[in-house]
Write an enzyme that holds these catalytic residues in place. Sequence first.
Site, PDB file in Angstrom:
ATOM      1  N   GLU A  37       0.905  -1.176  -0.094  1.00 56.89           N
ATOM      2  CA  GLU A  37       0.019   0.135  -0.012  1.00 56.89           C
ATOM      3  C   GLU A  37       0.784   1.308  -0.322  1.00 56.89           C
ATOM      4  OE1 GLU A  37      -2.737   0.271   3.309  1.00 56.89           O
ATOM      5  OE2 GLU A  37      -3.508   2.311   2.497  1.00 56.89           O
ATOM      6  N   ARG A 276       5.610 -12.568   9.814  1.00 55.86           N
ATOM      7  CA  ARG A 276       6.269 -11.327   9.467  1.00 55.86           C
ATOM      8  C   ARG A 276       7.561 -11.302  10.129  1.00 55.86           C
ATOM      9  NH1 ARG A 276       4.199  -6.454   9.869  1.00 55.86           N
ATOM     10  NH2 ARG A 276       2.140  -7.043   8.954  1.00 55.86           N
ATOM     11  N   LYS A 286       4.657   1.093   9.385  1.00 54.19           N
ATOM     12  CA  LYS A 286       4.539   2.098   8.687  1.00 54.19           C
ATOM     13  C   LYS A 286       4.178   3.392   9.425  1.00 54.19           C
ATOM     14  CE  LYS A 286       3.229   0.108   4.923  1.00 54.19           C
ATOM     15  NZ  LYS A 286       2.633   0.192   3.788  1.00 54.19           N
TER      16      LYS A 286
HETATM   17  P1  ATP Z   1       3.277  -2.166   7.975  1.00 52.62           P
HETATM   18  O1  ATP Z   1       2.331  -3.084   9.054  1.00 52.62           O
HETATM   19  O2  ATP Z   1       4.546  -1.826   8.254  1.00 52.62           O
HETATM   20  O3  ATP Z   1       2.429  -0.851   7.854  1.00 52.62           O
HETATM   21  P2  ATP Z   1       1.711  -3.414   6.011  1.00 52.62           P
HETATM   22  O4  ATP Z   1       1.768  -4.776   5.835  1.00 52.62           O
HETATM   23  O5  ATP Z   1       0.438  -2.696   6.181  1.00 52.62           O
HETATM   24  O6  ATP Z   1       3.321  -3.212   6.965  1.00 52.62           O
HETATM   25  P3  ATP Z   1       1.734  -3.429   3.076  1.00 52.62           P
HETATM   26  O7  ATP Z   1       2.226  -2.173   2.343  1.00 52.62           O
HETATM   27  O8  ATP Z   1       0.338  -3.775   3.284  1.00 52.62           O
HETATM   28  O9  ATP Z   1       2.443  -3.065   4.435  1.00 52.62           O
HETATM   29  O10 ATP Z   1       2.712  -4.352   2.660  1.00 52.62           O
HETATM   30  C1  ATP Z   1       3.082  -5.153   1.375  1.00 52.62           C
HETATM   31  C2  ATP Z   1       3.327  -6.553   1.527  1.00 52.62           C
HETATM   32  O11 ATP Z   1       4.544  -6.761   2.481  1.00 52.62           O
HETATM   33  C3  ATP Z   1       2.417  -7.305   2.294  1.00 52.62           C
HETATM   34  O12 ATP Z   1       2.004  -8.567   1.462  1.00 52.62           O
HETATM   35  C4  ATP Z   1       2.780  -7.476   3.593  1.00 52.62           C
HETATM   36  O13 ATP Z   1       2.362  -8.581   4.183  1.00 52.62           O
HETATM   37  C5  ATP Z   1       4.118  -7.604   3.570  1.00 52.62           C
HETATM   38  N1  ATP Z   1       4.876  -7.134   4.711  1.00 52.62           N
HETATM   39  C6  ATP Z   1       4.543  -6.041   5.440  1.00 52.62           C
HETATM   40  N2  ATP Z   1       5.288  -6.140   6.621  1.00 52.62           N
HETATM   41  C7  ATP Z   1       6.138  -7.298   6.595  1.00 52.62           C
HETATM   42  C8  ATP Z   1       7.009  -7.816   7.446  1.00 52.62           C
HETATM   43  N3  ATP Z   1       7.487  -7.138   8.769  1.00 52.62           N
HETATM   44  N4  ATP Z   1       7.502  -9.016   7.339  1.00 52.62           N
HETATM   45  C9  ATP Z   1       7.224  -9.659   6.181  1.00 52.62           C
HETATM   46  N5  ATP Z   1       6.269  -9.113   5.216  1.00 52.62           N
HETATM   47  C10 ATP Z   1       5.691  -8.044   5.482  1.00 52.62           C
HETATM   48 MG    MG Z   2      -1.098  -3.121   5.043  1.00 52.02          MG
END
Ligand code: ATP
Ligand code: MG
Length: 584
Positions: A37, A276, A286
């Site tokens: 995102e 994760r 983020k």
């Molecule tokens: P955050 O929690 O840091 O805001 P998010 O999951 O909201 O991260 P996205 O932009 O939705 O961020 O993530 C894009 C991809 O990265 C998704 O498929 C998510 O599962 C993966 N991802 C995000 N954070 C991690 C992590 N700490 N370890 C592994 N994969 C991750």
């Molecule tokens: Mg997300």
Amino acid sequence: MTPDDAAAPRNFIHQIIDEDRAAGRWGGRVHTRFPPEPNGYLHIGHAKSICLNHGLAEQYDGRFNLRFDDTNPVKEEQEYVDSIIDDVRWLGARWVGQREDDRTAGVLFSADYFQRMYDLAVLLIRKGKAYVCDLSGEEVAAHRGTLTRPGRESPNRGRSVEENLDLFERMRRGEFPDGSRTLRARIDMAHPNLNLRDPVMYRILHATHHRAGDAWCVFPMYDWAHGLEDSIEGITHSICTLEFENHRPLYDWFIDALNEGNPDPIHHPRQIEFARLELTHTVMSKRKLLELVRGGHVRGWDDPRMPTLCGLRRRGYTPEAIRRFCADIGVAKFNSVIDLVRLENALRDDLNRRAPRRMAVLRPLKVVIENYPEGKTEELDAVNNPEDPAAGTRRVPFSRVLYLERDDFREDPPKGFFRLAPGREVRLRWAYFITCTGVERDAAGEVVEVRCTYDPPTRGGDAPDGRKVKATLHWVSAAHAIDAEVRLYDHLFAVPRPEDVPEGVDYKSNLNPRSLEVLTGCKLEPSLATAAVRRDRFGIVDPDRFQFERLGYFCVDPDARPGGPVFNRTVSLKDTWAKVAAKP
Ligand code: ATP
Ligand code: MG
């Protein structure tokens, strides 16, 4: 990515894919995606997801998409889109349609599927499986029930298909204010999985979208959108983090509901969850990273202390080291916290192989070689990288006045201190043996200069008579030195698990007040005058990286300072932090 990634150990996802292929599912195809995102910069956790998804596509001769999951107009910005594309490219992932002369070629956006998703929502309404609900957000939440108590049905659950079609159309046309209505799936308000208690599919938001502009005022919710995005792109294995395990039944329900009795069913991908990445001494969400940037706790998203990919890049991390780390930690089904040391060790291994050695003095102490002729300069040969003979040698100037590291001299050496002290002989790297004969002090009694003699036959670093010294010190010729600013970094957070705080305590109270130390007046050997930060055609920085002997790995920072370059310490030579931290 490079072949070393293929050496990654096999994990449970390989097993699933092997079974799917053995069963002939999707003709044996493997098509993965990374779906960020665009609401922030990518961090090392995202790198894990990129390496995993891209690596699987590569290992199975499949395809990999870069898709922006941009269904929320409120938090998303073009700045984030650009940085994410750059970071994914920098990491070495190659997506379908990528080109070297066009930054966005091949990049996919969920927003481009809004019409198709809308049409599929209409199909669900026609099937009687979705309805327009007039409850507010709070009311919907209050109706949901709990794990032990079933939910209550919306008063609008029984609306006719015609009325739902009309209302949904008018929602889209902008007739209703934000939050006044939603489109919900009609599933089961008593379902044991709360995600299936008539989840919201669309909400009204009169907001400008970074890509779709003002074309839409109804926006799809994640659960509805994500499976459709995967389906539209022909993704076979939709890999996400464990929090979505409870959403998988909904992922499947939506596609099954659309396909039930449908002569032209849509593609049904398989969702797989993995743990994760979490790292010690940092935060990864983020939202929290944004908070650190906005609150001025760091200098920006690319502050070298940040776990963001742009921060790591500025710190001097290589994509190879990050990929190696991601491969080494593997893929698991249970969450665990990885020690930051493992990331640093992957970097040390990589830089040890490739970083040229140089000499730099961070806290200079002037040393005069009394028996070395004034005005004379010699060029001494120094090996660039003992790990890489092809890196060759360079010449380092030596003269009567030198700088040594202040820490390498003690007037009163404690037991076990083997470096320079009055009467003691040490080796200067690539140069001579020197013996300390005395010191000069300022009015306050502080040592401002150390006096030494050198032994000419020891040139190159060995004594013809075979006598030994216990220390080899790095040095820089004063007349030839370049002045520099050097930034030393420590953990951003002082404790391994900064988010483990008692109720009411802010995780930011765990920030490490000494995470940045700025040294000015550092002295570098003159060959570092040409060190620079290069940029590729898209402006991605690639700093020159070095090992400063005995001090660690360093890289050039893009900051321009009058009077000399700025260097960042990427990582120390060894993991000394645990030892230092253990001291009382
Ligand atoms: P955050 O929690 O840091 O805001 P998010 O999951 O909201 O991260 P996205 O932009 O939705 O961020 O993530 C894009 C991809 O990265 C998704 O498929 C998510 O599962 C993966 N991802 C995000 N954070 C991690 C992590 N700490 N370890 C592994 N994969 C991750
Ligand atoms: Mg997300």
